[in-house]
Design a protein around this motif. Structure first.
Motif, PDB file in Angstrom:
ATOM      1  N   GLN A 176       0.830  -1.206   0.000  1.00  0.00           N
ATOM      2  CA  GLN A 176       0.000   0.000   0.000  1.00  0.00           C
ATOM      3  C   GLN A 176       0.867   1.259   0.000  1.00  0.00           C
ATOM      4  N   ARG A 186     -13.181   3.866   0.856  1.00  0.00           N
ATOM      5  CA  ARG A 186     -12.739   3.764  -0.536  1.00  0.00           C
ATOM      6  C   ARG A 186     -13.609   2.775  -1.322  1.00  0.00           C
ATOM      7  N   HIS A 240      -7.469  -1.685   0.517  1.00  0.00           N
ATOM      8  CA  HIS A 240      -7.167  -0.302   0.915  1.00  0.00           C
ATOM      9  C   HIS A 240      -7.555  -0.097   2.373  1.00  0.00           C
ATOM     10  N   ASP A 272      -8.521   2.531   3.941  1.00  0.00           N
ATOM     11  CA  ASP A 272      -9.635   3.448   4.175  1.00  0.00           C
ATOM     12  C   ASP A 272     -10.933   2.740   3.835  1.00  0.00           C
ATOM     13  N   ARG A 297       0.385   3.367  -3.367  1.00  0.00           N
ATOM     14  CA  ARG A 297      -0.557   4.475  -3.211  1.00  0.00           C
ATOM     15  C   ARG A 297      -0.009   5.636  -2.397  1.00  0.00           C
TER      16      ARG A 297
END
Length: 453
Positions: free
Chosen positions: A57, A430, A425, A427, A61
């Motif tokens: 991640q 998302r 992800h 979050d 990202r």
């Protein structure tokens, strides 16, 4: 606080000479990727960050996002929009709160990043006189955004915690009326203990403090979480403090005239009566506004959507073998139904759709009325292929079972569905955002279809 920080940030830009800012911006631009990598390397030195952030991640990202963040923070353009930067920092803080990354991890990485920038920039400076000014600009340019993030993080985290506690209370299946009566009974039990204490001459060392009673403890902990922000709860705290800190000591010390004691006992009973009234008001507020279910469809309302997504996200990330998916569903041409048949017919269509949704998914899935004619379903322990089968089943069932109006008229329905599966992800929002974008594509692509996000 917002206005103060925005003012300080703007003053920092105004007071720092433009050439200093431009040279610093060029330095950051040339090393943004390296600095982003250093920031996350410092965060990931703590093994505890592994639960929140994986190396993949970070690489895919977060490092690019961090490099972009550095460029924006140190942008030397004369038209830099400080208010827009402030809003960005609030958003970042809220995202970190949703992910659950402890703010101290971010603060550690930021502190070490500031030191590295100052040292490395000092090494390349030709004008040594500007080093102190540049160092101050670097420190505050990262420190102020971090302060904004921390504030947003704290506020968002507290709201999430209250929603989580409210959902826990709701999900236990407790009837609000039952809980209200339980707390009224606990308050009455304390009153009975109080009267025994008075009858014993107030000589017992075991003073029945209301704050330490079953009622007091419940209100201070669970009640505070569920009812935070309600004026009645603040008033209850005042009443409890008045009884424990003022009236009970008066009785414990004793008075020469018996009328004094009688008046004080009467005052305690009067405060207890007020507490019962306030308690009822609190539960009525919860029942009417935050019962957890949409009044029309009896589905979960969107208040608990963040809580559910956060839990499923944590479960999927920690288990390794489980996943989930989010389905966003919109009734096609719903406005036309309201215009042609009236809002009562529209309400019946919403109830009809809700019933079909509940009967088309599994008992462990969560079905929400998201708002208007839009619904959200959280499908638990499914991969995307299985979720797509369920979504098609829902679409076909709704298309195949007409809604019947009281006059016997039948309305054929169609729905557009956006579907997104969990992709790792951190979050939790998302996945919802991807499903929402897929729903938009489904509507733009002709409606009555399932689109993957």
């Amino acid at each position: 606080m917002s206005e103060v920080l925005i003012g300080e940030w703007q003053a920092l830009h105004d007071e720092t000479p433009l050439p200093v800012r431009e040279r610093l911006a060029a330095f950051i631009e040339s090393r943004a990727g390296e600095l982003a990598e250093y920031f996350y390397s410092q965060m990931l030195t703590d093994p505890a960050t592994g639960f929140y952030l994986s190396h993949k991640q970070v690489e895919d990202r977060l490092k690019p996002s961090m490099a972009l963040w550095l460029r924006r923070i140190f942008d030397a353009s004369p038209d830099t929009d400080i208010e827009a930067l402030f809003a960005l920092q609030r958003h970042v803080g809220e995202v970190h709160a949703r992910i659950g990354v402890p703010v101290e991890f971010v603060a550690r990485g930021a502190r070490r990043l500031v030191n590295r920038i100052i040292v490395e920039y000092g090494d390349v400076l030709t004008e040594r006189a500007e080093w102190a000014e540049a160092a101050r600009f670097v420190s505050d340019s990262i420190g102020i955004p971090l302060e904004v993030m921390a504030s947003a993080y704290t506020g968002s985290y507290e709201v999430g915690a209250r929603s989580d506690e409210a959902y826990r209370l709701f999900s236990t299946g407790q009837n609000l009326l039952v809980e209200r009566e339980r707390q009224r009974a606990a308050l009455l039990t304390w009153e009975t203990q109080f009267l025994y204490w008075v009858a014993a001459g107030c000589r017992s060392a075991d003073t029945p403090l209301l704050a330490e009673s079953e009622f007091g403890l419940w209100m201070h902990h669970k009640g505070a979480a569920v009812f935070q922000g309600a004026e009645e709860r603040v008033q209850i705290e005042r009443e409890v403090k008045e009884i424990d800190a003022v009236l009970l000591p008066m009785l414990r010390l004793g008075r020469k005239r018996s009328t004094d004691s009688q008046e004080t006992v009467h005052a305690v009973k009067s405060h207890a009566s007020q507490l019962r009234f306030l308690l009822s008001s609190l539960f009525e507020r919860l029942a009417s506004l935050d019962a957890g279910r949409d009044v029309l469809t009896q589905l979960l309302n969107r208040r608990f959507l963040d809580v559910i997504l956060s839990r499923e996200n944590r479960l999927a990330r920690s288990s390794g073998g489980h996943s989930f998916a989010v389905m966003m569903l919109d009734i096609d041409h719903f406005k036309r139904i309201n215009d042609q048949y009236g809002h009562q017919a529209g309400d019946l269509v919403l109830q009809h759709t809700a019933m079909l949704l509940l009967n088309s998914v599994r008992g462990g899935d969560y079905v929400f009325r998201y708002g208007g004619e839009e619904f959200t379903v959280v499908l638990v322990e499914v991969d995307l292929a299985r979720a797509q089968v369920i979504a098609e089943k829902v679409r076909e069932r709704i298309a195949g079972e007409a809604a019947r109006l009281p006059d016997g008229h039948e309305i054929r329905l169609a729905v557009s569905i956006g579907l997104a599966g969990f992709e790792g992800h951190p979050d939790p929002m998302r996945t919802l955002e991807r499903a929402d974008k897929a729903l938009y594509r489904a509507k733009e692509g002709g409606r009555n279809r399932v689109e993957l996000g």
